[in-house]
Structures are given as structure tokens and as C-alpha cells.
Design an enzyme around this catalytic site. Sequence first.
Site, mmCIF file in Angstrom:
data_model
loop_
_atom_site.group_PDB
_atom_site.id
_atom_site.type_symbol
_atom_site.label_atom_id
_atom_site.label_comp_id
_atom_site.label_asym_id
_atom_site.label_seq_id
_atom_site.Cartn_x
_atom_site.Cartn_y
_atom_site.Cartn_z
ATOM 1 N N HIS A 43 0.797 -1.231 0.000
ATOM 2 C CA HIS A 43 0.000 0.000 0.000
ATOM 3 C C HIS A 43 0.827 1.276 0.000
ATOM 4 C CE1 HIS A 43 0.990 -0.071 4.236
ATOM 5 N NE2 HIS A 43 0.607 1.185 4.308
HETATM 6 C C1 UD1 Z 1 -2.123 5.512 5.939
HETATM 7 C C2 UD1 Z 1 -0.801 6.048 6.465
HETATM 8 C C3 UD1 Z 1 0.273 4.992 6.301
HETATM 9 C C4 UD1 Z 1 -0.152 3.679 6.923
HETATM 10 C C5 UD1 Z 1 -1.489 3.251 6.351
HETATM 11 C C6 UD1 Z 1 -1.996 1.979 6.938
HETATM 12 C C7 UD1 Z 1 -0.456 8.463 6.241
HETATM 13 C C8 UD1 Z 1 0.281 9.519 5.482
HETATM 14 N N1 UD1 Z 1 -0.355 7.228 5.741
HETATM 15 O O1 UD1 Z 1 -1.961 5.276 4.544
HETATM 16 O O2 UD1 Z 1 1.454 5.439 6.938
HETATM 17 O O3 UD1 Z 1 0.834 2.712 6.664
HETATM 18 O O4 UD1 Z 1 -2.441 4.304 6.606
HETATM 19 O O5 UD1 Z 1 -3.144 1.534 6.283
HETATM 20 O O6 UD1 Z 1 -1.072 8.760 7.227
HETATM 21 N N2 UD1 Z 1 -9.381 4.514 2.134
HETATM 22 C C9 UD1 Z 1 -10.575 3.830 2.150
HETATM 23 N N3 UD1 Z 1 -11.095 3.491 3.384
HETATM 24 C C10 UD1 Z 1 -10.520 3.812 4.557
HETATM 25 C C11 UD1 Z 1 -9.307 4.527 4.519
HETATM 26 C C12 UD1 Z 1 -8.741 4.850 3.309
HETATM 27 O O7 UD1 Z 1 -11.132 3.521 1.108
HETATM 28 O O8 UD1 Z 1 -11.060 3.470 5.621
HETATM 29 C C13 UD1 Z 1 -8.776 4.854 0.820
HETATM 30 C C14 UD1 Z 1 -9.139 6.232 0.347
HETATM 31 O O9 UD1 Z 1 -9.254 6.190 -1.035
HETATM 32 C C15 UD1 Z 1 -7.925 7.050 0.702
HETATM 33 C C16 UD1 Z 1 -6.812 6.043 0.530
HETATM 34 O O10 UD1 Z 1 -7.366 4.795 0.918
HETATM 35 O O11 UD1 Z 1 -7.793 8.168 -0.097
HETATM 36 C C17 UD1 Z 1 -5.612 6.356 1.356
HETATM 37 O O12 UD1 Z 1 -5.952 6.512 2.717
HETATM 38 P P1 UD1 Z 1 -4.993 7.411 3.681
HETATM 39 O O13 UD1 Z 1 -5.461 7.339 5.080
HETATM 40 O O14 UD1 Z 1 -4.814 8.749 3.063
HETATM 41 O O15 UD1 Z 1 -3.607 6.710 3.537
HETATM 42 P P2 UD1 Z 1 -3.197 5.161 3.586
HETATM 43 O O16 UD1 Z 1 -2.691 4.789 2.260
HETATM 44 O O17 UD1 Z 1 -4.263 4.330 4.203
#
Ligand code: UD1
Length: 372
Positions: free
Chosen positions: A211
Amino acid sequence: MGEGMAIRILNVAGARPNFVKIAPLMAAFEARPRMSPVLVHTGQHYDEQMSRVFFEELGIPRPDVNLEVGSAGHAVQTAQIMKRFEPVVQSYEPDLVLVVGDVNSTIACALVAAKRHIPVAHVEAGLRSFDRAMPEEINRVLTDAISDFLFVTEPSGVENLRAEGIPDAKVHFVGNVMIDALLANLEKARACRALERLGLQPRRYAPLTLHRPCNVDDPETLGRLVGAIRQIAEDLPVIFPIHPRTRKTMLRFGLLPDADADRLGGIRLLEPLGYLEFLALMAEARFILTDSGGIQEEATILKVPCLTLRENTERPVTVDVGCNQIVGSDPERILAAYRNVVAREEFTCGTPEKWDGHAAERIADVLSESLG
Ligand code: UD1
């Protein structure tokens, strides 16, 4: 804080790995009559499988406050968390704000607290990949710079903080709360029959997680990685519980036939798994393929070889004790490491110091002594 009053701690969790870390901390604080923990969920992760499942399985109390920020770009997400967290700090007037890990919620809440002159504790301080292209690295460096209590998981963390000029008196080498959670739940995980449900034989499969933006946001890198892993999956089933970010980018780059695809050659795609099922899956694996931070640590305690699909690690102790190999995204290198790992009949590795299930207790001790 007046004589005899409880120490009020605002604990912050926002994203999946944070929930695992906050569980043993909440339990340790709640067990002490002189501590009064409050739990704030920022809402950075919000899907059922990315959030609620973890609260249920790990017995984390229902958050006292949910900021419900949801997904957005870095600046907007961080800003929203800050904006919504400040009134919470104002209304609770805590003696301490505690943050864990390295996600946007971590730096956002630490920054709000520091500006309001509330002491900050950072759990998992001092880790460094020395790669500022990773958003997590920026979050770590900045959070550590404004924290008053820096709780460190491994010796490299102590050295890194010293090199950045952080006074030794603020730094506490306490071990790893993620491992507290693992050791407390391993038996339950083994009893949950995840392998049976998925039709897997012990040691006859490899779990995969991917991821990191550097791996999944670039079509060329992601294509290369998937190509190498498909080759591995010709010999050994690869089980891939897929992060929502990764599913979206794979679809966008045409690497998945459709939104509901559940196979890619020998790679089996699953929805994100809960904590217990994924722990069970790791515990019985032949080896693990990952670009996650925490999984490198969990593999080390489970003594399952870990191939890390990144160019660096902020957790070098996992390499030092002989569990983890950094294999990057080059197919040749990944396949060479894979052949090497499966050629070994027996596998063993060392255990990092203080990864013994008692890190949260040590943190509670330090905080009671200093704030009580
Ligand atoms: C975040 C953390 C990363 C961690 C990871 C664990 C930051 C910068 N990154 O990354 O360090 O390793 O979490 O999972 O804080 N989304 C969903 N459902 C959810 C959450 C996210 O669909 O419940 C999707 C959305 O499209 C979102 C994307 O995942 O835009 C990324 O989510 P985000 O929290 O921005 O970063 P992660 O890649 O999850």
C-alpha cells in the site's frame, strides 16, 4: 494537576496500524486508578474493515470522540484533523496528549497539543528510513521534534534521536506496543480458523500486503512488482488482502480486470482482513511479502521470514536479528530472495530486546512517575 487528581491522557488513533498500538496502551492506562485515559479517533480510516473490526477484536473501548475527518490529500487531511482536534483539547484540558506511529493523525494532533503547551508523548519514536519521499518519515521527524516523552521500540531509535539532538532525558527505550498486542492475541488468532476458512495449508502460502505510495501510485513500479509476485504465485499461492488505496490504483492502471476481481494468476485477492485473521495468516505462512512497517515487526516475533518490498526500512532491528530482508521492487532481486527463502528447511531468528509484551506497562510507569 492537583494532588490526588487522576492524570488525564488524550490518546489519539486514526489509521489501521494505530488501532493495534493504542489497544494495549488503553488497557494499561485503564488498569491504573490514577490514570484517566480518553480516546480520540480522528476518522482517518473509517471503513468497517479498516477500523471497526479492530476495535471489536482488540477490545478497544469505544472512542470518546470521533473527528470523522475521512480521506483527503495530505494538506487537507492534516489541516482538518488539527482544526477538529483543537476544540477537543480545549474542552478536555488533558495533562498529556499521546500519539502513536507515523500517520497524518500523529503529526496533526501532536502539533495542536504542542502549540497549546500540552506535553506530548510519542509512542514508536526515533524510527528513521532516512527517506523524506515517504510521508511517514516527515511525520516521524516532526512529531519527535515537538514531543516531551519519546517512547522507543528499538536501539536504532535511541541513536537516531541522539543524532538529532534530542536530550536523552526525554527518550525511553520501552519496547514495542504492537508486539504487546500480538502476544496478547496470538492464541485467539490461532483459534479463529482463518486458514480453514480460506482453504490454506500451514506453510504452503505467502501473504502479501502492498500500500506504500512509492509502490502503488506509480504504474511502472506496481506493474513490475505484480509481475514478480505472479511468478512466485505460480509455485505457491499468494494471499493478498488488498488495501483500498491499492485496489483503486490497480484498477486505474488496468492491472485488475474489474472492481470485483478476486484473482490475478496465482495471486488471490481478498478484502482487507481483520486483525485476528491476518495474524493467523502470518503465523502459519511460509514467508511474508510486504511493504508495511508493522508487519516486518510482527513477522520477526512470529519467526516467519519477511521479504520487504521497499528500498529501506525504518526498523533495522528486524534485519539485524535475521528475520527481514530488504528486497526493493526489482523482480530479479525479489525472485532471488524468494528462491533463497524457500530453499531453507528450517528458519530461526533472534528476538529484539524488550519485545516481550510489556511495553505499554513500561510506558504507563514512566508517565505515572513523571506526571503523577
Ligand atoms: C495511511 C498512512 C500509512 C499507513 C497506512 C496503513 C499516512 C500519510 N499514511 O496510509 O502510513 O501505513 O495508513 O493503512 O497517514 N481509504 C478507504 N477506506 C478507509 C481509509 C482509506 O477507502 O477506511 C482509501 C481512500 O481512497 C484514501 C486512501 O485509501 O484516499 C488512502 O488513505 P490514507 O489514510 O490517506 O492513507 P493510507 O494509504 O491508508
